[in-house]
Design an enzyme around this catalytic site. Sequence first.
Site, PDB file in Angstrom:
ATOM      1  CD  GLU A   1       0.136   5.394  -4.290  1.00 45.63           C
ATOM      2  OE1 GLU A   1      -1.289   4.173  -4.646  1.00 45.63           O
ATOM      3  OE2 GLU A   1      -0.120   6.055  -3.180  1.00 45.63           O
TER       4      GLU A   1
ATOM      5  CG  ASP B   1      -2.193   1.349   1.138  1.00 49.59           C
ATOM      6  OD1 ASP B   1      -2.367   1.229  -0.075  1.00 49.59           O
ATOM      7  OD2 ASP B   1      -2.512   1.144   2.332  1.00 49.59           O
TER       8      ASP B   1
ATOM      9  CG  ASP C   1      -7.512   4.136   0.819  1.00 45.37           C
ATOM     10  OD1 ASP C   1      -8.024   3.234   0.518  1.00 45.37           O
ATOM     11  OD2 ASP C   1      -7.056   5.288   0.818  1.00 45.37           O
TER      12      ASP C   1
END
Length: 808
Positions: free
Chosen positions: A422, A419, A493
Amino acid sequence: MNQKFQLKGLQGFMFGKIKFYEKKSNVVSIEFENGRASVDIITPSIINFFSPLSAERRASKAVENLKRMPGKITVDFIDGQVLVYTEKLKVSIADNFMVDIFDLNGKRICSDYRGEDKPFVRRGNDDDGNIAAEEGHQLEEERKSQKIKILKQLNPGSYFYGLGDRTGHLNKLGYHYKMWNTDNPNPHVESFETMYKSIPFFVALEKKIAYGIFFDNSYETIFDFGKENSDYYSFSAVDGNLDYYFIYGPSAKEVISGYTFLTGTTPLPQLWTLGYQQSRWSYAPEKRLQEIANNFRKKDIPCDVLYLDIDYMDGYRVFTWDQQKFPNHEKMLDRLKGQGYKVVTIIDPGVKKDKGYSIYDQGLKNNYFATDRDGIPYVNRVWPGKALYPDFSNQTVRHWWAENQKILVNHGVAGVWNDMNEPASFDGPLPDDVQFNDNGRLTDHREIHNVYGHYMSKATYEGIKTATNKRPFVITRASYAGTQKYATVWTGDNQSLWEHLRMSLPMLMNLGMSGFAFCGTDVGGFGFDCTQELLSRWVQVGAFTALFRNHSSASMRDQEPWAFDEKTESINRKYIKLRYRLLPYFYDIMHDEETTGLPMIRPLLLDYQNDENVYGINDEFMSGSNILVAPVVEQGETARMVYLPKGNRWIDYWTKAVFDGGQYIVKNAPLDVCPIYVKEGGIIPMYPAQNYVGEKKISQLTLDIYPFTEKGKSCYEHYQDDGESFDYRSGNYNLYDFILKRSGNLIEINISKTREAYGEKYQSFKFIINGIKPLEFLVDGQTRKIENDDDQFSFTVSNTAKKIDLKF
């Protein structure tokens, strides 16, 4: 040399007139007045167009171990154009590297646009009425930043799909998107131009002919499908090389297979990963996790996977455990394993800046972290506070990260959830000039940003594979083209909103069109508070997506299947059990996908490309090629319109009613009913329901048969292996072929074992024949007594049976 390109055409880089060309093997090199380019024939249907605008050809992040099968190639030079012929296509290259592509009958498939880029005018609200609006200013700055821009002719009746999980509708015509992996905590809306993933690949469909374009450029790229001007569509980048692949169909299925031939298919997952998965931020401490585990078993709701979010770690230090919340995690993991659970733990890339913490100390000592221009490790802030970012573009760093996976899996962790990759950062974005070592070549954040999560997933996959010798389960939020080789993905999300349930369907279908066969959403929604009705409808969708995970955020209301009332719990149980009965069908899809690249959840156009009515359907999907799902995605609705594609009859899964294709019908759908239709002639393999994969030894395979109402023939291949190892790649698996034929008042079912190399064979087959009760039936020529009095005729045969005749 770069400045000489600035003019028109390719933003439009002016290459000038063709001076020289030559063919060597499968590559045609062309020298222009102001540059050079190459046309690389990968296969007769896949062609790479390349020009080194920034540097010589660099190793692709997405295309690894490329196999070329170019076939016969001929080259000619006529009227100032280089003509390249493959066994499928004719490619014309004119001055200024203008490209036109035709089929062998001379039909134009795709052409460069000959005019200049000319966006529509945006007007403000001043007195003169000609000052650009704020968005116009932003877009103009964006245009100026693009170093490469390719314009393609946009014809009426065009449709565009892919680009990963972009928000909005299935068809991307008229939309504008930016490829720059972004952690945006705000609710996702259709106007979002950036998301967590950058998949610069799309499928175009025009006059029932499909082709794809993969722009292999990891810098910030822009895709505009006729938003700025309805005469052309475009793709552009701030830097890097001109490097794109044209992939011809003519079917969309062939385009996806071609794209995954380049970038890789999703490996066959372990069977348990297709089971139901339960997650939350967070199931901590240990007592809470055990409570969840016990409730699933007590309430007779199947579940295979439990997740641990960031709170299981010691101060958010990756590869550690909080000894107060989980005082003996190895014993806990072993206990949960005894209950049939696999535990997946989250790992973020940010390494806490903390002297004495081994991961930080190792990374610092060996220069494993991204740096500033002066070589000093770059520091930002994420969950652990001040944190550093491993340079995953460096193979040595990836090897180190892969080795660290043993810290988890050797203690009993079954999978890893990547997670915040990015990469996310709390103190503003990483500056463009943060430095990376891309396997010995220094570069900056602009090039690595979009592939950061891709490289992290690759390291995680390889580490788990080495440590366990089993098929790794890696789930990642950020990715690039080709990440499907290493990880499953989810859409990030989302929120517990009906809009997000509706939007998840085209997002997942476009992910599937982009090579990501193993994908899903946070069932029920991550943020905001879910409701009984929303969870009931969302679980009906999740039951047919490859990744079936319920996940919710801290401080939101509980979202487990039993968190609301008995009715909601019952609906969750119903569809989760249906999921487990259909596991062999889903596993067959994933097995086929490793060869074809075709996903589990797919838009109707993939199977029904000749039916133009399906091109824009956002709220129905195919699950494999036999099952159509039309979920209810509007609050309060208890009926919905369903379109059934042309070319087949369709059978209502619940009522067994038969409908002709090519029509809309109204389906009553009370809260516990998800409209599901099976293609006539469909054969659906099923297992008995079980609490978790492996709880029961499967000695009997059930075949749910949907016979033709008139003459017809269908075939189904079923795959069987051990469900976890890579032994299948050495041929250790079984294949069963089931052929269904109808002629007049006779139905034949033929059974053959085309491969028997895996020892755990089925002992028997149970057949359920829907909608028809025969007057007589024979097994291998021997008459069998009909014992069923109900409407659903079923019978069992041994694993040696070869032919069944049903007469009625």
